[in-house]
Scaffold this active site. Structure first.
Site, mmCIF file in Angstrom:
data_model
loop_
_atom_site.group_PDB
_atom_site.id
_atom_site.type_symbol
_atom_site.label_atom_id
_atom_site.label_comp_id
_atom_site.label_asym_id
_atom_site.label_seq_id
_atom_site.Cartn_x
_atom_site.Cartn_y
_atom_site.Cartn_z
ATOM 1 N N HIS A 178 11.958 21.019 69.990
ATOM 2 C CA HIS A 178 12.548 22.362 70.038
ATOM 3 C C HIS A 178 14.070 22.197 70.115
ATOM 4 C CE1 HIS A 178 8.765 24.329 72.029
ATOM 5 N NE2 HIS A 178 8.850 24.717 70.787
ATOM 6 N N CYS A 274 13.673 25.897 79.198
ATOM 7 C CA CYS A 274 12.427 26.371 78.574
ATOM 8 C C CYS A 274 11.477 27.003 79.590
ATOM 9 C CB CYS A 274 11.760 25.294 77.732
ATOM 10 S SG CYS A 274 11.480 23.770 78.534
HETATM 11 N N1 ARG Z 1 4.350 21.344 76.440
HETATM 12 C C1 ARG Z 1 5.169 22.355 75.817
HETATM 13 C C2 ARG Z 1 5.105 22.205 74.306
HETATM 14 O O1 ARG Z 1 5.052 21.104 73.829
HETATM 15 C C3 ARG Z 1 6.562 22.249 76.333
HETATM 16 C C4 ARG Z 1 7.457 23.350 75.839
HETATM 17 C C5 ARG Z 1 8.830 23.267 76.367
HETATM 18 N N2 ARG Z 1 9.601 24.296 75.792
HETATM 19 C C6 ARG Z 1 10.794 24.173 75.211
HETATM 20 N N3 ARG Z 1 11.346 25.243 74.760
HETATM 21 N N4 ARG Z 1 11.373 23.031 75.073
HETATM 22 O O2 ARG Z 1 5.103 23.161 73.566
#
Ligand code: ARG
Length: 292
Positions: A178, A274
């Site tokens: 992300h 997040c």
């Molecule tokens: N386990 C989640 C995923 O892989 C973690 C998300 C974390 N969110 C972020 N915006 N970095 O989707």
């Protein structure tokens, strides 16, 4: 809608690490001591909530849903600007079950006057919320990550929904799945980012928009600490326990750090940003005390 800095958190009641959809996720480590891990996750959550309050936010906490452990990451649930929330579409089936409960949560926030409207994306694109579409208040545009999760077309959809400029950035590695893992615009105009996460053309784009003096290059150690995944309000920065490099670099630029132990969430590939979602962001510049 509200004009106070309001930020959404999802309580970790149903949080665990039971599947793996990014290279940081470690279900085996969680499974060694699920009760202890969950206790730790609860206390980390409380510490985050407190740090956000100290930094100046009004914190809204909602409940998640059983069987959807990653709902603790509401940054992925929607993009919110000017009172409008555009709901996310998740790439992986493991997280798609979050869409219905989050739709209910946002409808409820609308009924309570915390946002004005809730919209949905067209079919055929994935978009994982503010994790991949970050508002840059200094420059007055969104930065949109695409590749591992959100699709390139989602950037255009966001531009249409919000009537704002969206600058797409291609993410080149699964480690930075992300945009918020590797990119963080700060209130003083500085941008904290991890260069190896981006394609060559995305790096060119960043460097064309952000002058060298405002670019803070994160190290691999900073990335591993999930320190780029930071929440910023004026000169306040809330993040995971960070590195000497960032303590010095951000301190020198006038930012005040609030460090929180978020290790149970790092085990899922997440940090402070997040775990939150700003509900009050507006596209017009907001006058508050400047950083630095
Ligand atoms: N386990 C989640 C995923 O892989 C973690 C998300 C974390 N969110 C972020 N915006 N970095 O989707």
């Amino acid at each position: 809608m509200t004009d106070r800095p309001t930020i959404l958190l999802v309580a970790p009641t149903f949080y665990d690490v039971s599947y793996s959809i990014n290279p940081w996720m470690d279900p085996a480590a969680w499974a060694r001591d699920p009760r202890g891990m969950h206790r730790h996750a609860m206390s980390s959550f409380d510490a985050l909530r407190e740090a956000l309050g100290t930094a100046g936010f009004t914190v809204e906490v909602v409940e998640g849903a059983p069987g959807q452990p990653d709902m603790v990451f509401p940054a992925n649930a929607a993009v919110v600007l000017d009172g409008k929330a555009v709901l996310a579409r998740f790439r992986y089936p493991q997280r798609r079950g979050e869409e219905a409960p989050f739709a209910g949560i946002f409808e409820n926030l609308r009924a309570r006057g915390l946002i004005d409207s809730v919209e949905t994306l067209p079919d055929g694109c994935y978009q994982e919320g503010a994790g991949d579409c970050i508002w840059d208040a200094q420059r007055g545009h969104f930065w949109a990550g695409f590749g591992p999760r959100s699709t390139r077309e989602a950037a255009d959809a966001m531009a249409q929904h919000f009537g704002q400029q969206v600058v797409p950035l291609e993410l080149a590695t699964e480690q930075s799945y992300h945009l918020d893992v590797c990119f963080c615009p700060l209130a003083g105009g500085d941008v904290l980012y991890y260069p190896p996460a981006f394609s060559a053309s995305a790096l060119q784009t960043i460097r064309a928009h952000v002058p060298a003096a405002q670019r803070i290059e994160a190290t691999e150690d900073d990335l591993r600490h999930f320190s780029v995944n930071a929440v910023n309000l004026d000169d306040q920065v809330v993040m995971t326990r960070t590195t000497p490099h960032l303590r010095t670099e951000l301190g020198r630029r006038g930012y005040r750090l609030h460090e929180v132990d978020l290790s149970p969430y790092m085990l899922s590939g997440g940090g402070a940003y997040c775990m939150t979602l700003r509900l009050d962001r507006v596209s017009a510049p907001v006058q508050r005390a400047a950083a630095a």
